[in-house]
Design an enzyme around this catalytic site. Structure first.
Site, PDB file in Angstrom:
ATOM      1  N   GLU A   1       0.825  -1.208   0.000  1.00 48.18           N
ATOM      2  CA  GLU A   1       0.000   0.000   0.000  1.00 48.18           C
ATOM      3  C   GLU A   1       0.862   1.261   0.000  1.00 48.18           C
ATOM      4  O   GLU A   1       0.590   2.208  -0.756  1.00 48.18           O
ATOM      5  CB  GLU A   1      -0.927   0.020   1.225  1.00 48.18           C
TER       6      GLU A   1
ATOM      7  N   CYS B   1      -2.223  -2.926   7.452  1.00 45.45           N
ATOM      8  CA  CYS B   1      -1.698  -2.796   8.810  1.00 45.45           C
ATOM      9  C   CYS B   1      -1.885  -1.345   9.272  1.00 45.45           C
ATOM     10  O   CYS B   1      -2.231  -0.470   8.468  1.00 45.45           O
ATOM     11  CB  CYS B   1      -0.216  -3.175   8.831  1.00 45.45           C
TER      12      CYS B   1
END
Length: 185
Positions: A82, A110
């Site tokens: 990401e 996360c």
């Protein structure tokens, strides 16, 4: 690769959204971009770049960035799929604010990646697997547990101390002294 999906009568596919316990119908284009993120996850492992995580950033139904985890390749613990996709999209679009873009992640991000998604102002997140799938094969969730207050921060011997006195004062003055010179958005 076998796909796991739940199809409704109207042809939409249901996947977890960014909010725990919430289900969202995902249409064909979402499925296409999520599938591309999953393909990136496989690609990253196959070439030895990092863990099985992929991310795709889309603007106006066009892919701007398609990336996988690069932690091992770059020897950089922050090079998650990401974050790597956000960095690439910002460079390609020449801006740090991606409010007109969406991100598709193969797995629930996360805390660091959620932070990057928030800071880049992405308007939408669609992810496939829950974090538990990654935890089941050995990836840990200790940061999220520590933030939730549900775990013990055992994996690190990191000492955290807030500076005081002159050190704190000069650090805090940076913000006051630069507020007229720096505008983020």
């Amino acid at each position: 690769m076998e796909e796991a999906k739940v199809e409704a009568k109207d042809g939409t596919i249901s996947v977890a959204s960014a909010f725990s316990g919430h289900q969202q119908a995902v249409h064909d284009s979402d499925h296409k971009f999520l599938t591309q993120a999953v393909e990136e996850a496989y690609k990253g492992v196959d070439c030895g770049d990092g863990g099985p995580f992929g991310a795709v950033i889309v603007h106006n139904n066009e892919v701007v960035a398609s990336c996988h985890n690069m932690v091992l390749k770059y020897t950089d613990p922050t090079a998650h799929a990401e974050v790597t996709a956000i960095r690439e999209a910002c460079k390609k679009l020449n801006k740090i604010e991606l409010s007109e873009c969406e991100i598709y992640a193969s797995c629930e991000p996360c805390p660091m990646c959620f932070g990057a998604i928030h800071l880049s102002r992405l308007k939408r997140l669609v992810y496939g697997a829950k974090a538990e799938a990654a935890i089941a094969i050995g990836f840990d969730d200790f940061i999220a547990d520590a933030l939730r207050g549900t775990g013990v921060y055992q994996k690190s011997s990191l000492e955290i101390k807030k500076a005081d006195g002159n050190g704190a004062a000069i650090a805090e003055q940076v913000f006051q002294n630069t507020k007229e010179k720096f505008r983020l958005y």
